[in-house]
Design a protein around this motif. Structure first.
Motif, PDB file in Angstrom:
ATOM      1  N   ARG A 199       0.162  -1.928  20.867  1.00  0.00           N
ATOM      2  CA  ARG A 199       0.785  -3.234  20.661  1.00  0.00           C
ATOM      3  C   ARG A 199      -0.138  -4.069  19.773  1.00  0.00           C
ATOM      4  O   ARG A 199      -1.310  -3.739  19.591  1.00  0.00           O
ATOM      5  CB  ARG A 199       1.044  -3.948  21.984  1.00  0.00           C
ATOM      6  N   THR A 243       6.330  -2.963  22.038  1.00  0.00           N
ATOM      7  CA  THR A 243       5.171  -2.071  22.065  1.00  0.00           C
ATOM      8  C   THR A 243       5.599  -0.681  21.600  1.00  0.00           C
ATOM      9  O   THR A 243       6.754  -0.274  21.808  1.00  0.00           O
ATOM     10  CB  THR A 243       4.548  -2.004  23.471  1.00  0.00           C
ATOM     11  N   GLN A 244       4.695  -0.007  20.957  1.00  0.00           N
ATOM     12  CA  GLN A 244       4.970   1.347  20.491  1.00  0.00           C
ATOM     13  C   GLN A 244       4.365   2.350  21.477  1.00  0.00           C
ATOM     14  O   GLN A 244       3.190   2.243  21.832  1.00  0.00           O
ATOM     15  CB  GLN A 244       4.379   1.585  19.106  1.00  0.00           C
ATOM     16  N   VAL A 291       4.280  -2.988  14.488  1.00  0.00           N
ATOM     17  CA  VAL A 291       4.965  -3.138  15.783  1.00  0.00           C
ATOM     18  C   VAL A 291       5.403  -4.593  15.928  1.00  0.00           C
ATOM     19  O   VAL A 291       4.557  -5.498  16.018  1.00  0.00           O
ATOM     20  CB  VAL A 291       4.035  -2.741  16.946  1.00  0.00           C
ATOM     21  N   ILE A 297       9.803   2.582  20.190  1.00  0.00           N
ATOM     22  CA  ILE A 297       9.551   1.143  20.277  1.00  0.00           C
ATOM     23  C   ILE A 297      10.364   0.587  21.438  1.00  0.00           C
ATOM     24  O   ILE A 297      11.597   0.712  21.463  1.00  0.00           O
ATOM     25  CB  ILE A 297       9.938   0.412  18.972  1.00  0.00           C
TER      26      ILE A 297
END
Length: 416
Positions: free
Chosen positions: A368, A378-379, A373, A339
């Motif tokens: 995202r 954003t992941q 999240v 993340i």
């Protein structure tokens, strides 16, 4: 030498001589890097290079020859098999000009089904396991006057498989330990007889999978373990839930130990064999190597170990999954969730960190706007090739130093 063996050494040697035109004396390679890693001298008996892709053609060829010699072949032969025995029977019958019928489980690998058809066998798909396929095969045998060929519980079949053991000792007269895959017990019985009748001091060890292991306690208390109906393993070639009656006699007297290995270990062994011999071994074929790699078998630097790679008829759809699984399990492939703040430059910084550590990124996924999240972040899902567990720890430590949320997605306990 034991005089009361169910098959004499002379008979086994005569059987081997009769098979010379039909089977290959397969290669037996000593592998120095693996020998160093395992602290012993290790050679592979590469039955994955045998005709029809496995040792099974040895027993099938001898059995069919005996049927023809006694005019007991009827209108042809029939077998039930998950694949390798079926291919061996199909090939041996084709060479002898006999009709061949094989009954295979509906979940048998497509490559093995098609291989049987290409060798001229009639293929019936029935049931989800070998036992159900055998029931139909016996019905067809009676109806059509076909000779049923057991995959393991037959003295002629065992004598044929013993030719593998005779080759092993001929190529490595100083061997002290043989490691052999174990399903119904035909190969293990034949190899054990071939070796022990010449040198009783040689240790013989059979290897099954953890989930399908009817022999698990056989050498301890004589019991045969019941296997769960839904038991799964990638080693389909030894997914045998019933131990043979004849093979029990041989294994009880001539086999020293039986161990089991997980599918995790088998997948790693598939990768290791491919890297070190440039040959493919199916799941069942590499169980012995898996046991050695996991320390399930006691070895020393004085041992001369020969490990049978019993077959190479792997379902190609499984190869890629097994390779990735083996790489992940050995610490050379990892998937991470990271993340990061959803601001310009952060993704580039993350990828640069990975690059500086010398890791190869195989896949990147950017997420995202999902519930898990947090807003403003954003992941990033990264799948990377690494040098090993320590290399992976370096990256995780570096990312955590930057106070990033890192989750490892790969698991050593998933099945391929």
């Amino acid at each position: 030498m034991h005089d009361d063996a169910p098959l004499s050494l002379r008979y086994l040697q005569a059987t081997r001589a009769s098979l010379q035109d039909a089977v290959i004396h397969t290669a037996q390679w000593r592998n120095d890097p693996l020998s160093t890693d395992l602290g012993t001298s290790l050679a592979f008996k590469l039955e994955n290079l045998q005709r029809a892709g496995s040792f099974k053609i040895r027993g099938a060829t001898h059995k069919i020859a005996r049927l023809i010699a006694t005019d007991a072949q009827g209108n042809g032969v029939i077998a039930a098999s998950a694949g390798n025995h079926a291919q061996g029977v199909a090939r041996a019958a084709d060479l002898s000009g006999l009709r061949a019928v094989v009954v295979m489980p509906t979940n048998a690998p497509l490559t093995k089904i098609e291989a049987c058809r290409k060798m001229g066998a009639e293929v019936h798909l029935h049931g989800t396991n070998l036992e159900q396929s055998t029931e139909l095969a016996l019905e067809i045998a009676q109806r059509d006057n076909l000779a049923f060929l057991s995959p393991y519980d037959d003295w002629d079949v065992i004598a044929g498989q013993a030719s593998c053991g005779l080759e092993m000792l001929e190529d490595a007269p100083d061997m002290t330990l043989a490691v052999v895959p174990l399903g119904g017990g035909g190969l293990l019985s034949g190899v054990a007889l071939a070796l022990k009748l010449q040198n009783p001091a040689i240790r013989v060890v059979g290897v099954q999978t953890d989930t399908v292991a009817p022999w698990r306690r056989f050498l301890v208390d004589g019991s045969i373990e019941e296997v769960a109906p839904d038991a799964h393993t990638i080693a389909d070639g030894i997914k045998v839930k019933r131990a043979g009656k004849l093979t029990r006699q041989v294994i009880a007297r001539y086999v020293d130990d039986i161990v089991t290995v997980s599918d995790n270990a088998i997948a790693e062994a598939i990768v290791t064999l491919l890297e070190h011999t440039h040959t493919i071994g199916e799941g069942a074929g590499v169980t012995g190597l898996a046991a050695l790699m996991r320390g399930k078998i006691r070895v020393s630097d004085q041992d001369r170990v020969v490990c049978v790679i019993s077959g190479g008829n792997v379902d190609m759809s499984l190869v890629g999954r097994s390779i990735d699984y083996g790489l992940a399990s050995s610490g050379r492939l990892i998937s991470l969730s990271v993340i990061i703040q959803d601001t310009p430059g952060n993704l580039a910084h993350l990828l640069d960190t990975v690059a500086r550590l010398g890791m190869n990124i195989r896949h990147v996924e950017h997420r995202r706007g999902e519930l898990h999240v947090p807003i403003g972040t954003t992941q990033v899902i990264l799948e990377m090739e690494t040098r090993g567990p320590e290399h992976q720890k370096q990256l995780i430590a570096l990312l955590e130093e930057e106070r990033l949320q890192v989750d490892i997605l790969t698991s050593k306990h998933d099945t391929p």
